[in-house]
Design a protein around this motif. Structure first.
Motif, mmCIF file in Angstrom:
data_model
loop_
_atom_site.group_PDB
_atom_site.id
_atom_site.type_symbol
_atom_site.label_atom_id
_atom_site.label_comp_id
_atom_site.label_asym_id
_atom_site.label_seq_id
_atom_site.Cartn_x
_atom_site.Cartn_y
_atom_site.Cartn_z
ATOM 1 N N ALA A 5 55.876 63.083 13.313
ATOM 2 C CA ALA A 5 55.295 63.452 14.613
ATOM 3 C C ALA A 5 53.816 63.112 14.658
ATOM 4 O O ALA A 5 53.325 62.554 15.648
ATOM 5 C CB ALA A 5 55.509 64.944 14.884
ATOM 6 N N GLN A 6 53.085 63.425 13.583
ATOM 7 C CA GLN A 6 51.654 63.120 13.535
ATOM 8 C C GLN A 6 51.423 61.611 13.533
ATOM 9 O O GLN A 6 50.509 61.120 14.202
ATOM 10 C CB GLN A 6 51.019 63.751 12.292
ATOM 11 C CG GLN A 6 50.969 65.260 12.345
ATOM 12 C CD GLN A 6 50.601 65.867 11.006
ATOM 13 O OE1 GLN A 6 51.073 65.440 9.955
ATOM 14 N NE2 GLN A 6 49.742 66.881 11.053
ATOM 15 N N SER A 88 61.256 64.156 13.589
ATOM 16 C CA SER A 88 59.791 64.169 13.609
ATOM 17 C C SER A 88 59.171 65.059 12.537
ATOM 18 O O SER A 88 57.975 64.997 12.302
ATOM 19 C CB SER A 88 59.291 64.597 14.989
ATOM 20 O OG SER A 88 59.738 65.905 15.277
ATOM 21 N N ARG A 89 59.975 65.872 11.867
ATOM 22 C CA ARG A 89 59.443 66.767 10.829
ATOM 23 C C ARG A 89 59.361 66.115 9.451
ATOM 24 O O ARG A 89 58.757 66.667 8.544
ATOM 25 C CB ARG A 89 60.293 68.032 10.749
ATOM 26 C CG ARG A 89 60.249 68.874 12.023
ATOM 27 C CD ARG A 89 61.151 70.096 11.937
ATOM 28 N NE ARG A 89 62.526 69.783 11.599
ATOM 29 C CZ ARG A 89 63.500 69.551 12.489
ATOM 30 N NH1 ARG A 89 63.228 69.597 13.773
ATOM 31 N NH2 ARG A 89 64.724 69.266 12.096
ATOM 32 N N GLN A 90 59.978 64.954 9.293
ATOM 33 C CA GLN A 90 59.951 64.272 7.993
ATOM 34 C C GLN A 90 58.527 63.838 7.672
ATOM 35 O O GLN A 90 57.724 63.594 8.559
ATOM 36 C CB GLN A 90 60.860 63.044 8.021
ATOM 37 C CG GLN A 90 62.308 63.360 8.297
ATOM 38 C CD GLN A 90 62.946 64.184 7.199
ATOM 39 O OE1 GLN A 90 62.724 63.970 6.026
ATOM 40 N NE2 GLN A 90 63.718 65.177 7.606
ATOM 41 N N ASN A 91 58.232 63.702 6.381
ATOM 42 C CA ASN A 91 56.907 63.207 6.012
ATOM 43 C C ASN A 91 56.978 61.721 5.664
ATOM 44 O O ASN A 91 58.067 61.151 5.533
ATOM 45 C CB ASN A 91 56.276 64.054 4.892
ATOM 46 C CG ASN A 91 57.011 63.932 3.575
ATOM 47 O OD1 ASN A 91 57.488 62.865 3.204
ATOM 48 N ND2 ASN A 91 57.109 65.029 2.854
ATOM 49 N N ILE A 92 55.819 61.127 5.506
ATOM 50 C CA ILE A 92 55.715 59.683 5.282
ATOM 51 C C ILE A 92 56.428 59.265 4.002
ATOM 52 O O ILE A 92 57.144 58.269 3.976
ATOM 53 C CB ILE A 92 54.231 59.252 5.234
ATOM 54 C CG1 ILE A 92 53.511 59.663 6.521
ATOM 55 C CG2 ILE A 92 54.089 57.759 4.973
ATOM 56 C CD1 ILE A 92 54.122 59.175 7.788
ATOM 57 N N ASP A 93 56.250 60.034 2.921
ATOM 58 C CA ASP A 93 56.903 59.695 1.647
ATOM 59 C C ASP A 93 58.423 59.673 1.778
ATOM 60 O O ASP A 93 59.084 58.782 1.239
ATOM 61 C CB ASP A 93 56.505 60.683 0.556
ATOM 62 C CG ASP A 93 55.160 60.360 -0.069
ATOM 63 O OD1 ASP A 93 54.653 59.242 0.168
ATOM 64 O OD2 ASP A 93 54.632 61.211 -0.802
ATOM 65 N N THR A 94 58.969 60.643 2.479
ATOM 66 C CA THR A 94 60.415 60.698 2.681
ATOM 67 C C THR A 94 60.884 59.461 3.433
ATOM 68 O O THR A 94 61.877 58.832 3.052
ATOM 69 C CB THR A 94 60.808 61.973 3.455
ATOM 70 O OG1 THR A 94 60.398 63.111 2.693
ATOM 71 C CG2 THR A 94 62.307 62.031 3.703
ATOM 72 N N CYS A 95 60.171 59.093 4.474
ATOM 73 C CA CYS A 95 60.529 57.910 5.267
ATOM 74 C C CYS A 95 60.447 56.637 4.424
ATOM 75 O O CYS A 95 61.332 55.781 4.503
ATOM 76 C CB CYS A 95 59.627 57.781 6.489
ATOM 77 S SG CYS A 95 59.883 59.081 7.705
ATOM 78 N N SER A 120 57.862 51.281 11.746
ATOM 79 C CA SER A 120 58.066 50.086 10.933
ATOM 80 C C SER A 120 57.550 50.369 9.531
ATOM 81 O O SER A 120 56.767 51.300 9.317
ATOM 82 C CB SER A 120 57.322 48.896 11.539
ATOM 83 O OG SER A 120 55.926 49.073 11.382
ATOM 84 N N ILE A 121 57.959 49.563 8.602
ATOM 85 C CA ILE A 121 57.456 49.718 7.235
ATOM 86 C C ILE A 121 55.943 49.523 7.231
ATOM 87 O O ILE A 121 55.226 50.182 6.483
ATOM 88 C CB ILE A 121 58.178 48.760 6.253
ATOM 89 C CG1 ILE A 121 57.860 49.119 4.796
ATOM 90 C CG2 ILE A 121 57.849 47.311 6.541
ATOM 91 C CD1 ILE A 121 58.438 50.434 4.336
ATOM 92 N N GLY A 122 55.441 48.685 8.124
ATOM 93 C CA GLY A 122 53.993 48.473 8.242
ATOM 94 C C GLY A 122 53.263 49.733 8.666
ATOM 95 O O GLY A 122 52.182 50.038 8.158
ATOM 96 N N ASP A 123 53.862 50.494 9.602
ATOM 97 C CA ASP A 123 53.262 51.765 10.029
ATOM 98 C C ASP A 123 53.109 52.706 8.845
ATOM 99 O O ASP A 123 52.078 53.359 8.667
ATOM 100 C CB ASP A 123 54.133 52.465 11.081
ATOM 101 C CG ASP A 123 54.261 51.716 12.384
ATOM 102 O OD1 ASP A 123 53.317 50.969 12.750
ATOM 103 O OD2 ASP A 123 55.301 51.874 13.054
ATOM 104 N N LEU A 124 54.160 52.791 8.027
ATOM 105 C CA LEU A 124 54.158 53.718 6.900
ATOM 106 C C LEU A 124 53.205 53.278 5.800
ATOM 107 O O LEU A 124 52.479 54.097 5.231
ATOM 108 C CB LEU A 124 55.574 53.879 6.349
ATOM 109 C CG LEU A 124 56.594 54.446 7.328
ATOM 110 C CD1 LEU A 124 57.979 54.498 6.692
ATOM 111 C CD2 LEU A 124 56.189 55.809 7.826
ATOM 112 N N VAL A 125 53.191 51.981 5.502
ATOM 113 C CA VAL A 125 52.288 51.474 4.468
ATOM 114 C C VAL A 125 50.838 51.672 4.894
ATOM 115 O O VAL A 125 49.998 52.107 4.097
ATOM 116 C CB VAL A 125 52.583 49.987 4.157
ATOM 117 C CG1 VAL A 125 51.493 49.368 3.303
ATOM 118 C CG2 VAL A 125 53.938 49.860 3.465
ATOM 119 N N LYS A 126 50.528 51.383 6.152
ATOM 120 C CA LYS A 126 49.170 51.569 6.661
ATOM 121 C C LYS A 126 48.725 53.019 6.485
ATOM 122 O O LYS A 126 47.608 53.290 6.035
ATOM 123 C CB LYS A 126 49.119 51.164 8.131
ATOM 124 C CG LYS A 126 47.763 51.299 8.780
ATOM 125 C CD LYS A 126 47.839 50.868 10.237
ATOM 126 C CE LYS A 126 46.537 51.112 10.954
ATOM 127 N NZ LYS A 126 46.606 50.733 12.367
#
Length: 162
Positions: A5-6, A88-95, A120-126
């Protein structure tokens, strides 16, 4: 660690709208939308529900390599299913773990059956890089004997009163 969500709130305003395609639309239309919107994948939505994801990778592997026509092939014939989603409650590491283990580059965010966004994977890596850089900055300040008052972003010396 930020939640989905954040992260969705942080995405640039022009990237917050999720572009979708229907399963009965032709692959050519999906390619046009992806090109026009500069995205690599589209959630496939039928009756308000995410039923698949179609990506440039799907096009290359399931249309081009099989000699199909993008004009006469429906999106449903090449979309990736079943759809792996997060809420939306999941965290970045989980994703990141889900995407790595499932070999995904795009992850729909669905809450109570409603599509909220596409990561996208780019969103998470960033975001992971930004969080690591912030942690490094904090550790360097700690080593130097400084601390940051996160409520005001003021640098203070350890032992000093704010």
């Amino acid at each position: 660690m930020k939640t989905v969500a954040q992260l969705l709130k942080l995405k640039a305003l022009h990237n917050q709208h999720v572009h979708t395609i229907g399963p009965d639309q032709m692959v050519l239309e999906a390619l046009k939308v992806m090109t026009e919107k500069n995205v690599g994948a589209l959630p496939v939505v039928a009756d308000g529900k995410v039923v698949g994801v179609v990506s440039e990778r799907d096009y290359a592997r399931k249309v081009v390599l099989h000699g199909r026509s993008s004009v006469g092939t429906p999106v449903s014939a090449i979309m990736s299913t079943p759809v792996v989603t997060v809420d939306s409650r999941q965290n970045i590491d989980t994703c990141m773990g889900i995407m790595t283990n499932s070999h995904l580059r795009h992850l729909p965010v669905v809450e109570n059956g409603v599509l909220l966004g596409l990561l996208s994977i780019g969103d998470l890596v960033k975001e992971a890089i930004a969080e690591q850089a912030d942690l490094i900055r904090q550790l360097e300040q700690y080593i130097r004997g400084e601390w940051v008052d996160t409520s005001t972003d003021n640098n203070c010396w350890l032992g000093a009163t704010a």
